[in-house]
Design an enzyme around this catalytic site. Structure first.
Site, PDB file in Angstrom:
ATOM      1  N   ASN A 238      -5.585  10.942  11.772  1.00 52.56           N
ATOM      2  CA  ASN A 238      -5.238  11.128  13.176  1.00 52.56           C
ATOM      3  C   ASN A 238      -6.332  11.958  13.828  1.00 52.56           C
ATOM      4  O   ASN A 238      -6.696  13.021  13.328  1.00 52.56           O
ATOM      5  CB  ASN A 238      -3.874  11.809  13.302  1.00 52.56           C
ATOM      6  CG  ASN A 238      -2.772  10.907  12.813  1.00 52.56           C
ATOM      7  OD1 ASN A 238      -2.654   9.772  13.228  1.00 52.56           O
ATOM      8  ND2 ASN A 238      -1.961  11.406  11.890  1.00 52.56           N
TER       9      ASN A 238
ATOM     10  N   HIS B  45       0.817  -1.212   0.000  1.00 51.81           N
ATOM     11  CA  HIS B  45       0.000   0.000   0.000  1.00 51.81           C
ATOM     12  C   HIS B  45       0.850   1.261   0.000  1.00 51.81           C
ATOM     13  O   HIS B  45       2.040   1.212   0.258  1.00 51.81           O
ATOM     14  CB  HIS B  45      -0.957   0.030   1.205  1.00 51.81           C
ATOM     15  CG  HIS B  45      -0.276   0.107   2.536  1.00 51.81           C
ATOM     16  ND1 HIS B  45      -0.115  -0.999   3.339  1.00 51.81           N
ATOM     17  CD2 HIS B  45       0.266   1.137   3.221  1.00 51.81           C
ATOM     18  CE1 HIS B  45       0.484  -0.653   4.454  1.00 51.81           C
ATOM     19  NE2 HIS B  45       0.742   0.648   4.405  1.00 51.81           N
TER      20      HIS B  45
ATOM     21  N   GLU C   5      -3.767   3.596   1.725  1.00 50.58           N
ATOM     22  CA  GLU C   5      -4.117   3.660   3.144  1.00 50.58           C
ATOM     23  C   GLU C   5      -4.290   5.127   3.531  1.00 50.58           C
ATOM     24  O   GLU C   5      -3.343   5.898   3.468  1.00 50.58           O
ATOM     25  CB  GLU C   5      -3.007   3.047   3.993  1.00 50.58           C
ATOM     26  CG  GLU C   5      -3.202   3.250   5.481  1.00 50.58           C
ATOM     27  CD  GLU C   5      -1.959   2.894   6.279  1.00 50.58           C
ATOM     28  OE1 GLU C   5      -1.677   3.614   7.262  1.00 50.58           O
ATOM     29  OE2 GLU C   5      -1.268   1.922   5.935  1.00 50.58           O
TER      30      GLU C   5
ATOM     31  N   ARG D  99      -1.719  10.734   4.792  1.00 46.50           N
ATOM     32  CA  ARG D  99      -2.411  11.298   5.958  1.00 46.50           C
ATOM     33  C   ARG D  99      -3.478  12.282   5.481  1.00 46.50           C
ATOM     34  O   ARG D  99      -3.249  13.036   4.538  1.00 46.50           O
ATOM     35  CB  ARG D  99      -1.417  12.023   6.866  1.00 46.50           C
ATOM     36  CG  ARG D  99      -0.481  11.100   7.568  1.00 46.50           C
ATOM     37  CD  ARG D  99       0.509  11.888   8.456  1.00 46.50           C
ATOM     38  NE  ARG D  99       1.453  10.992   9.061  1.00 46.50           N
ATOM     39  CZ  ARG D  99       2.604  10.625   8.518  1.00 46.50           C
ATOM     40  NH1 ARG D  99       2.946  11.105   7.338  1.00 46.50           N
ATOM     41  NH2 ARG D  99       3.407   9.801   9.133  1.00 46.50           N
TER      42      ARG D  99
ATOM     43  N   HIS E 131       4.140   6.710   3.386  1.00 44.31           N
ATOM     44  CA  HIS E 131       5.141   5.727   2.997  1.00 44.31           C
ATOM     45  C   HIS E 131       4.579   4.752   1.973  1.00 44.31           C
ATOM     46  O   HIS E 131       3.376   4.672   1.780  1.00 44.31           O
ATOM     47  CB  HIS E 131       5.639   4.950   4.227  1.00 44.31           C
ATOM     48  CG  HIS E 131       4.555   4.206   4.948  1.00 44.31           C
ATOM     49  ND1 HIS E 131       3.978   4.673   6.107  1.00 44.31           N
ATOM     50  CD2 HIS E 131       3.935   3.030   4.680  1.00 44.31           C
ATOM     51  CE1 HIS E 131       3.055   3.814   6.517  1.00 44.31           C
ATOM     52  NE2 HIS E 131       3.003   2.809   5.670  1.00 44.31           N
TER      53      HIS E 131
ATOM     54  N   GLU F 152       8.070   1.119   4.219  1.00 45.45           N
ATOM     55  CA  GLU F 152       7.781   0.194   5.304  1.00 45.45           C
ATOM     56  C   GLU F 152       7.981  -1.219   4.759  1.00 45.45           C
ATOM     57  O   GLU F 152       7.447  -1.563   3.710  1.00 45.45           O
ATOM     58  CB  GLU F 152       6.337   0.364   5.783  1.00 45.45           C
ATOM     59  CG  GLU F 152       5.938  -0.604   6.864  1.00 45.45           C
ATOM     60  CD  GLU F 152       4.484  -0.424   7.290  1.00 45.45           C
ATOM     61  OE1 GLU F 152       4.144  -0.881   8.388  1.00 45.45           O
ATOM     62  OE2 GLU F 152       3.685   0.159   6.512  1.00 45.45           O
TER      63      GLU F 152
END
Length: 146
Positions: free
Chosen positions: A66, A5, A62, A9, A80, A123
Site C-alpha cells: 500500500n 495464492h 501475493e 502486506r 488471505h 478469498e
C-alpha cells in the site's frame, strides 16, 4: 477448487523484494500497479514453479504494498488465502449452510470472502468469467471486513 495464492502486506517494497527474491530465492512472475487504489501487487513463485505460475498453473505469494504508509500490528500483515471455485454461488451456499459466515458475499458473481473458525480470511474467486448477479447474493450488503 484450485489454490491460487497467499497474500501478505508489506511496508517496504525494496526491502521485501530483497528478502523474498534476492535472499529467499522466489521469482517475480506478475505485477499490478493500481494508481486509483494506491497499491502494488507483486506475485512471487518458487523457481521450480515460476513458468507454471506465469501461465496461472501454480500457486504464488501475493505481496501487497500500500503506497500510503501503514504500520501492521497484530498479524494484520497476513492478508488471505485465495481459491478459485467452479461455482461461487454454490460454494457460498454450501459454506453458509454449514455455519460459515460470508463476510463479503459474491454480489458481483466473481469474488467472496469467508473466514475460518480461527479468523483466517479466504478469498473465493469464480473460475473463468464472473457469473451474472443472482439472489440472494446480489442484494446483500457487505456484512464484514476482509
Amino acid at each position: 477448487m484450485r489454490y491460487l495464492h497467499t497474500m501478505v502486506r508489506i511496508r517496504d517494497l525494496d526491502e521485501s523484494l530483497a528478502f523474498y527474491c534476492d535472499t529467499f530465492g522466489l521469482e517475480e512472475v506478475r505485477r499490478i500497479e493500481n494508481e486509483g487504489g494506491r497499491f502494488t501487487l507483486i506475485f512471487l513463485a518458487a523457481p521450480g514453479d515460476a513458468e507454471a505460475a506465469k501461465a496461472g498453473g501454480a500457486p504464488t505469494i501475493e505481496l501487497t504494498y500500500n503506497w500510503d504508509p501503514e504500520d501492521y500490528q497484530g498479524g494484520r500483515n497476513f492478508g488471505h488465502l485465495a481459491y478459485e471455485v467452479d461455482n461461487i454461488y454454490e460454494t457460498c451456499e454450501r459454506l453458509e449452510k454449514n455455519g460459515v459466515t460470508i463476510n463479503r458475499p459474491p454480489r458481483d458473481g466473481h469474488m467472496a470472502f469467508v473466514r475460518s473458525p480461527d479468523n483466517i480470511s479466504f478469498e473465493l474467486l469464480q473460475k473463468g468469467q464472473a457469473k451474472a448477479p443472482a439472489e440472494p447474493w446480489a442484494s446483500m450488503a457487505n456484512t464484514g471486513s476482509w
